[in-house]
Design a protein around this motif. Structure first.
Motif, PDB file in Angstrom:
ATOM      1  N   HIS A  78      -1.770  -3.363  -6.177  1.00 37.78           N
ATOM      2  CA  HIS A  78      -2.140  -2.075  -5.250  1.00 37.78           C
ATOM      3  C   HIS A  78      -1.547  -0.397  -6.046  1.00 37.78           C
ATOM      4  O   HIS A  78      -2.234   0.310  -6.085  1.00 37.78           O
ATOM      5  CB  HIS A  78      -1.326  -2.258  -4.306  1.00 37.78           C
ATOM      6  CG  HIS A  78      -2.336  -2.915  -2.810  1.00 37.78           C
ATOM      7  ND1 HIS A  78      -3.515  -2.164  -2.408  1.00 37.78           N
ATOM      8  CD2 HIS A  78      -1.678  -4.130  -1.673  1.00 37.78           C
ATOM      9  CE1 HIS A  78      -3.442  -3.213  -1.544  1.00 37.78           C
ATOM     10  NE2 HIS A  78      -2.683  -4.437  -1.973  1.00 37.78           N
ATOM     11  N   VAL A  92       1.506  -1.457  -0.070  1.00 38.10           N
ATOM     12  CA  VAL A  92       0.208  -0.193   0.290  1.00 38.10           C
ATOM     13  C   VAL A  92       0.764   1.271  -0.328  1.00 38.10           C
ATOM     14  O   VAL A  92       0.622   2.306  -0.824  1.00 38.10           O
ATOM     15  CB  VAL A  92      -1.499  -0.048   1.398  1.00 38.10           C
ATOM     16  CG1 VAL A  92      -1.522   1.423   1.263  1.00 38.10           C
ATOM     17  CG2 VAL A  92      -1.819  -1.377   1.102  1.00 38.10           C
ATOM     18  N   LYS A 102      -3.995  -0.145  -8.669  1.00 38.70           N
ATOM     19  CA  LYS A 102      -5.031   0.647  -8.166  1.00 38.70           C
ATOM     20  C   LYS A 102      -5.312   1.517  -8.209  1.00 38.70           C
ATOM     21  O   LYS A 102      -6.192   2.041  -8.495  1.00 38.70           O
ATOM     22  CB  LYS A 102      -5.898  -0.568  -6.703  1.00 38.70           C
ATOM     23  CG  LYS A 102      -7.602  -0.284  -6.436  1.00 38.70           C
ATOM     24  CD  LYS A 102      -6.681  -0.752  -4.696  1.00 38.70           C
ATOM     25  CE  LYS A 102      -7.993  -0.554  -4.120  1.00 38.70           C
ATOM     26  NZ  LYS A 102      -8.275  -1.128  -3.030  1.00 38.70           N
ATOM     27  N   THR A 103      -3.986   1.874  -7.264  1.00 39.83           N
ATOM     28  CA  THR A 103      -3.744   3.502  -7.054  1.00 39.83           C
ATOM     29  C   THR A 103      -4.013   4.471  -8.397  1.00 39.83           C
ATOM     30  O   THR A 103      -4.514   5.461  -8.290  1.00 39.83           O
ATOM     31  CB  THR A 103      -2.446   3.540  -6.179  1.00 39.83           C
ATOM     32  OG1 THR A 103      -2.898   2.756  -5.599  1.00 39.83           O
ATOM     33  CG2 THR A 103      -2.259   4.878  -5.880  1.00 39.83           C
ATOM     34  N   SER A 128      -6.686   4.874 -10.049  1.00 39.85           N
ATOM     35  CA  SER A 128      -7.941   5.608  -9.486  1.00 39.85           C
ATOM     36  C   SER A 128      -8.081   7.615  -9.560  1.00 39.85           C
ATOM     37  O   SER A 128      -8.634   8.638  -9.146  1.00 39.85           O
ATOM     38  CB  SER A 128      -7.686   5.434  -7.996  1.00 39.85           C
ATOM     39  OG  SER A 128      -6.652   6.007  -7.509  1.00 39.85           O
ATOM     40  N   LYS A 129      -6.478   7.456 -10.904  1.00 34.69           N
ATOM     41  CA  LYS A 129      -6.318   9.149 -11.368  1.00 34.69           C
ATOM     42  C   LYS A 129      -6.940   9.502 -11.958  1.00 34.69           C
ATOM     43  O   LYS A 129      -7.768   8.863 -12.537  1.00 34.69           O
ATOM     44  CB  LYS A 129      -4.706   9.142 -11.351  1.00 34.69           C
ATOM     45  CG  LYS A 129      -4.097   8.886  -9.626  1.00 34.69           C
ATOM     46  CD  LYS A 129      -2.843   8.873 -10.080  1.00 34.69           C
ATOM     47  CE  LYS A 129      -2.284  10.455 -10.538  1.00 34.69           C
ATOM     48  NZ  LYS A 129      -0.554  10.838 -10.382  1.00 34.69           N
ATOM     49  N   ALA A 169       1.846   1.866  -3.612  1.00 31.88           N
ATOM     50  CA  ALA A 169       0.844   2.876  -4.496  1.00 31.88           C
ATOM     51  C   ALA A 169       0.879   3.824  -4.270  1.00 31.88           C
ATOM     52  O   ALA A 169       0.628   4.584  -4.742  1.00 31.88           O
ATOM     53  CB  ALA A 169      -0.347   1.617  -4.019  1.00 31.88           C
ATOM     54  N   LYS A 170       0.931   3.995  -1.976  1.00 36.01           N
ATOM     55  CA  LYS A 170       0.711   5.433  -2.115  1.00 36.01           C
ATOM     56  C   LYS A 170       2.262   6.643  -3.226  1.00 36.01           C
ATOM     57  O   LYS A 170       1.925   7.297  -3.599  1.00 36.01           O
ATOM     58  CB  LYS A 170       1.044   6.114  -0.675  1.00 36.01           C
ATOM     59  CG  LYS A 170      -0.158   5.644   0.139  1.00 36.01           C
ATOM     60  CD  LYS A 170      -0.526   5.346   1.054  1.00 36.01           C
ATOM     61  CE  LYS A 170      -1.527   5.488   1.951  1.00 36.01           C
ATOM     62  NZ  LYS A 170      -2.720   6.877   1.624  1.00 36.01           N
ATOM     63  N   ARG A 222       1.803   6.564  -6.830  1.00 30.62           N
ATOM     64  CA  ARG A 222       0.428   8.109  -7.217  1.00 30.62           C
ATOM     65  C   ARG A 222       1.023   9.842  -6.900  1.00 30.62           C
ATOM     66  O   ARG A 222       0.688  10.366  -7.975  1.00 30.62           O
ATOM     67  CB  ARG A 222      -0.279   7.812  -6.014  1.00 30.62           C
ATOM     68  CG  ARG A 222      -1.604   9.073  -6.214  1.00 30.62           C
ATOM     69  CD  ARG A 222      -3.153   8.670  -4.928  1.00 30.62           C
ATOM     70  NE  ARG A 222      -4.028   9.515  -5.470  1.00 30.62           N
ATOM     71  CZ  ARG A 222      -5.263   9.140  -6.561  1.00 30.62           C
ATOM     72  NH1 ARG A 222      -4.578   7.592  -7.044  1.00 30.62           N
ATOM     73  NH2 ARG A 222      -6.087  10.029  -6.668  1.00 30.62           N
TER      74      ARG A 222
END
Length: 975
Positions: free
Chosen positions: A153, A111, A156-157, A160-161, A114-115, A118
């Motif tokens: 992850h 996670v 997925k991230t 979402s942008k 992934a942050k 992003r």
């Protein structure tokens, strides 16, 4: 922060931060908080959580601090942002290896990667995706799984942008890795299927986990990675393969034991396949056109034929039904009324739908929904028998229709019936006709079938409006079924009363209401039946009956209210109590004052219920709603409730108390109706106003009700109230006006206007700090008409009813603005005349005329210079308020009120509140309603004439337009 020297210290503090001893824990947390902004701190954390020899709890905490730090300090623009050098080191360290042995920590690491992705991927971190792709190819099971988990992850991230530039980057990323991801998914899927066939469950479980993760990645890429995915053969190939894989996995589920480690994950994977289809349909309806036929065939086959027996499970059925529903309801597939206006894609999709939903298919779906999925199960019947309250909570609460089978089947039925009602109406009516007459109480299956069919007729009530004579059906069959008292007939009695609730707002003759009330009264004596009925069906007959007549209900009021109250005491669950309270509130609201003889028991019980519900705020909200209707029904007699009522209001509107989050809105409404119905102001009622200051500071959506409450206090007892709170109010208003919407500004000004109306002598002094801004707003020509209108209403009150204060205010403004008194006065009159059209309320227009006329008689040259404008406004006012007596031909002021008449309400109207009566009494003292504008103009003109003499007055009148003079003379005939 030096890595070598700091690692030991940070490790020690992290260890202390995992302690259960607060004396050790708190200082450690404070120290970690101080280090958050220290350079090198996150490098130390990375070294700690990647060191597998350390304590798991310490490593877990290190990961969490690292993850939270990304949120706060990773972006360049963040305060105390990490340096680019440290971020480069951290990015490299995060993807050095994927060998975390602890699942929970591995997930957190994925996670946090992934942050970072992003923000930085791909520009500052181009190596991330290639590294992940290579890592998922390795043979080591642990590394492969952790890399795949991170791959998911990150995908997925990034998916979402939503900014256009980010979308373009994700499209590019998808095109570069889609083929690889498809191959990866196919490889793990084939491996799993082979292993499950050979009975190697442990290996199969590992492969299935990788299948699930790679499918999750594919879902994001497929749904969000293409602008027009139907042009990509690989995407459409994958989506078609989903159906084949689904069949294989469903067949696998036959051979996998329920207690097997694979079973739960296998069902999750099957559901994920359906989510791929649902998401794709939602995001790309036209790209999905090529899949409509196959999706419908697949779903209908497994859900509505024998093909699904033994392989389907509840959540899979729900997903298939959702897929059918989304295709049936999709607006992209519905042609316009004018076919020429429809796109080619829409017509193609509609053609496929029409070809699939033939009469036999629709009939089978309808019959299967009703006679299979609508049937109450043995488990439901047992739950009803053992715990009726839990049964209805289970049936109506919990998950939404998207996730729970029974509501999902009902929603699908409604949508299909709406779309194909001409085809399905005869099918449903034939099912109804086959069930005429009462059913054998020994035939449980027949009873359940009838319950299901009646359910369908209730759900389709609006569609069946022209096809069912519900009144005749009620008289000839349904009423008789309500009277069958056998215990086994309870499902039918329950369903019939619900059915009537569905139809009462659709088609149900008013004449039949008394018969229905009689039936309801009898049913209310069966507690288990009543509490099991969802949608508060008893209340529906009263609350949502648009043809409700109080006179028809009154004969049953006492017995119904008594039975409902007994039910309220007997039931135990919060949801049930809330439902019963809702019905009681509806009864009180409908009959209003007629409830007074019967509410004694409820009034005594509510304090106990309030105390018992301390931990249940939603139940307390229901109690507040009941109290609102009780106060309205009791009127002035509600004063007897104050020992309970006022502490409830106090708690609900105190923003320092945690429950206010739930109770504030209803608490303010209760406060308001209590004031409106209060016969007098009590010390306790006055004391509650201490809560208002904090409420005004909130500036929330409840501000409108706050102003209504303030106005209610002003009307109730202005002297006592203003003596205690005027100074605080004035300060609050001054703060509010600095930052408030136009609507809020008007609400504040209306309060001031009401103060001046109620107390014209002391009011201006109490709110003196606000009046200069009102004066300035007038002479500056406030641009918002509604604000200007209120300004003029306030100034009109001061000028007309407190001339001495107006003179002081005029002097103050002349001093502040550095202008002559006469100049300021002239500017004000000129702007008043110019902006008179901003005033739309007849009362304010008459007030303006009276106020400006009050400046006469005068020798002041400025007032004489503005005489023409004053007369123009006065004549406009006469046009607004004068009505001609057809018999005598004379005019009279329609706003005049000479005596108090008790307001009378018809049956359809709310009876007047105590506040209504107070406003009426106030109007009897208001110049707008006690002074004849016609008489006032005549007297003022006569006084001006006497002051100036005939010649001087004549010269003054010549400044007025001749047409205006003629109209004035016509209005003043007879004087």
């Amino acid at each position: 922060m030096d890595l070598n020297s700091a690692s030991t210290v940070v490790l020690q503090v992290l260890t202390q931060a995992t302690s259960q001893d607060t004396a050790v824990l708190k200082p450690a947390e404070e120290q970690l908080k101080q280090w958050e902004t220290q350079p090198g701190f996150y490098s130390v954390l990375l070294n700690i959580f990647t060191n597998h020899s350390l304590d798991v709890n310490v490593r877990w905490l290190a990961v969490l601090y690292f993850k939270n730090g990304i949120d706060r300090y990773w972006r360049r623009v963040a305060p105390h942002a990490l340096s680019e050098e440290e971020k480069t080191t951290l990015r490299a360290g995060l993807i050095t290896n994927f060998n975390e042995p602890v699942n929970q920590i591995a997930t957190q690491i994925s996670v946090l990667i992934a942050k970072v992705a992003r923000v930085d991927c791909p520009r500052q971190w181009p190596e991330l995706i290639p590294t992940l792709v290579e890592s998922v190819k390795v043979q080591d099971d642990l590394q492969q799984h952790r890399a795949l988990l991170t791959f998911y992850h990150v995908t997925k991230t990034l998916a979402s942008k939503r900014l256009a530039a980010d979308r373009k980057l994700f499209y590019d990323l998808t095109s570069s890795i889609y083929s690889f991801t498809c191959s990866l998914w196919n490889h793990h899927t084939d491996t799993f299927l082979q292993q499950i066939c050979t009975g190697d469950e442990a290996a199969a479980a590992n492969s299935l986990e990788r299948t699930l993760l790679s499918l999750k990645v594919l879902r994001k890429l497929t749904v969000h990675g293409f602008v027009e995915p139907h042009w990509n053969a690989e995407v459409m190939g994958f989506l078609h393969a989903v159906f084949e894989r689904l069949k294989q996995f469903l067949q696998c589920s036959r051979s996998v034991r329920a207690e097997s480690i694979c079973r739960d994950r296998l069902e999750k994977t099957i559901i994920l396949f359906t989510k791929v289809l649902l998401d794709f349909l939602d995001q790309h309806p036209f790209s999905f056109t090529a899949l409509i036929q196959r999706s419908l065939e697949f779903s209908v086959s497994y859900v509505f034929t024998e093909a699904g027996e033994g392989v389907v499970f509840e959540q899979f059925i729900v997903q298939c039904m959702n897929l059918i529903k989304m295709i049936v309801k999709n607006y992209a597939y519905k042609p316009s009324k004018n076919i020429e206006d429809s796109s080619v894609e829409t017509l193609e999709a509609h053609k496929i739908k029409t070809a699939f939903f033939t009469y036999p298919t629709l009939m089978e779906i309808c019959r299967r929904l009703v006679t299979h999925y609508f049937l109450l199960t043995k488990e439901e019947l047992t739950m009803w028998e053992e715990d009726p309250e839990s049964f209805t909570v289970e049936e109506t609460g919990g998950d939404s229709w998207k996730y729970s089978l029974r509501p999902c089947t009902e929603v699908l039925f409604i949508d299909i019936f709406h779309e194909y009602n001409q085809t399905l109406t005869p099918v449903l009516l034939e099912m109804v006709h086959s069930l005429q007459g009462s059913t054998n109480v020994e035939d449980t299956n027949a009873i359940l079938i009838k319950d299901a069919v009646y359910n369908a007729v209730g759900l389709a009530a609006y569609e069946l409006f022209d096809s069912v004579d519900f009144d005749q059906w009620f008289k000839n069959q349904l009423l008789a079924e309500l009277q069958v008292s056998h215990d086994r007939y309870k499902p039918i009695r329950r369903r019939v009363i619900w059915l009537i609730g569905q139809w009462i707002s659709v088609k149900f003759k008013s004449d039949l209401r008394p018969v229905l009330y009689e039936a309801i009264r009898n049913l209310l004596q069966d507690r288990d039946l009543v509490v099991s009925i969802n949608n508060q069906s008893f209340g529906i007959h009263i609350c949502y009956d648009f043809e409700f007549r109080t006179d028809q209900f009154l004969p049953y009021l006492e017995s119904m209210f008594t039975l409902l109250f007994q039910l309220l005491q007997e039931v135990t669950q919060c949801d049930t109590k809330m439902h019963v309270l809702h019905v009681l509130s509806c009864v009180i609201e409908r009959v209003n004052m007629q409830i007074r003889p019967y509410v004694g028991c409820l009034v005594q019980y509510l304090p106990l219920l309030w105390k018992q519900s301390e931990e249940h705020n939603m139940l307390r909200c229901a109690i507040l709603t009941t109290l609102i209707h009780l106060v309205q029904g009791l009127g002035a007699d509600s004063k007897n409730l104050y020992p309970f009522l006022l502490p409830v209001i106090q708690l609900s509107t105190d923003v320092s108390q945690p429950p206010h989050v739930y109770l504030l809105e209803d608490g303010l409404e209760l406060w308001l109706v209590t004031l409106e119905n209060s016969p007098c102001l009590t010390p306790e009622l006055l004391r509650i106003f201490q809560n208002m200051s904090a409420l005004l500071e909130l500036s929330s959506e409840n501000l409108k009700n706050c102003f209504k409450i303030i106005n209610a206090y002003i009307f109730l007892s202005s002297s006592e109230f203003l003596q205690m709170y005027a100074a605080d109010l004035c300060r609050s208003f001054c703060e509010l006006l600095k930052d408030i919407t136009t609507e809020g500004q008007v609400q504040v000004l209306k309060v001031v206007e009401n103060v001046l109306k109620v107390n014209p002598v002391l009011g201006p002094q109490m709110f003196q700090p606000l009046l200069p801004s009102v004066f300035r707003g007038i002479i500056d020509g406030e641009r918002y008409p509604v604000v200007m209108s209120t300004y003029l209403g306030i100034m009109g009150r001061v000028l007309l009813q407190n001339a001495r204060f107006f003179s002081l205010l005029l002097s103050q403004m002349a001093c502040e603005l550095g202008q002559e008194l006469d100049q300021i006065l002239g500017n004000m009159i000129e702007m008043w005349v110019d902006r008179m059209d901003n005033i739309t309320q007849p009362e304010r227009r008459k007030l303006s005329a009276l106020a400006l006329l009050s400046l006469l008689p005068s020798l002041n040259s400025v007032i004489q210079d503005k005489f023409c404008g004053i007369i123009n406004i006065s004549v406009e006012g006469l046009h607004d308020v004068m009505t001609e007596d057809s018999e005598t031909g004379t005019y009279k002021d329609c706003m005049l009120m000479s005596h108090f008449e008790e307001p009378k309400a018809t049956e359809d109207e709310e009876p007047p509140t105590e506040q209504d009566k107070r406003k009426k009494m106030l109007a009897l003292k208001d110049p707008v309603h006690t002074v004849s504008l016609q008489q006032f103009i005549y007297e003022k003109l006569k006084a001006q004439q006497e002051l100036l003499g005939e010649q001087g007055f004549h010269a003054l009148m010549e400044t007025v337009d001749t047409e205006i003079v003629a109209q004035l003379q016509e209005f003043l005939q007879g004087f």
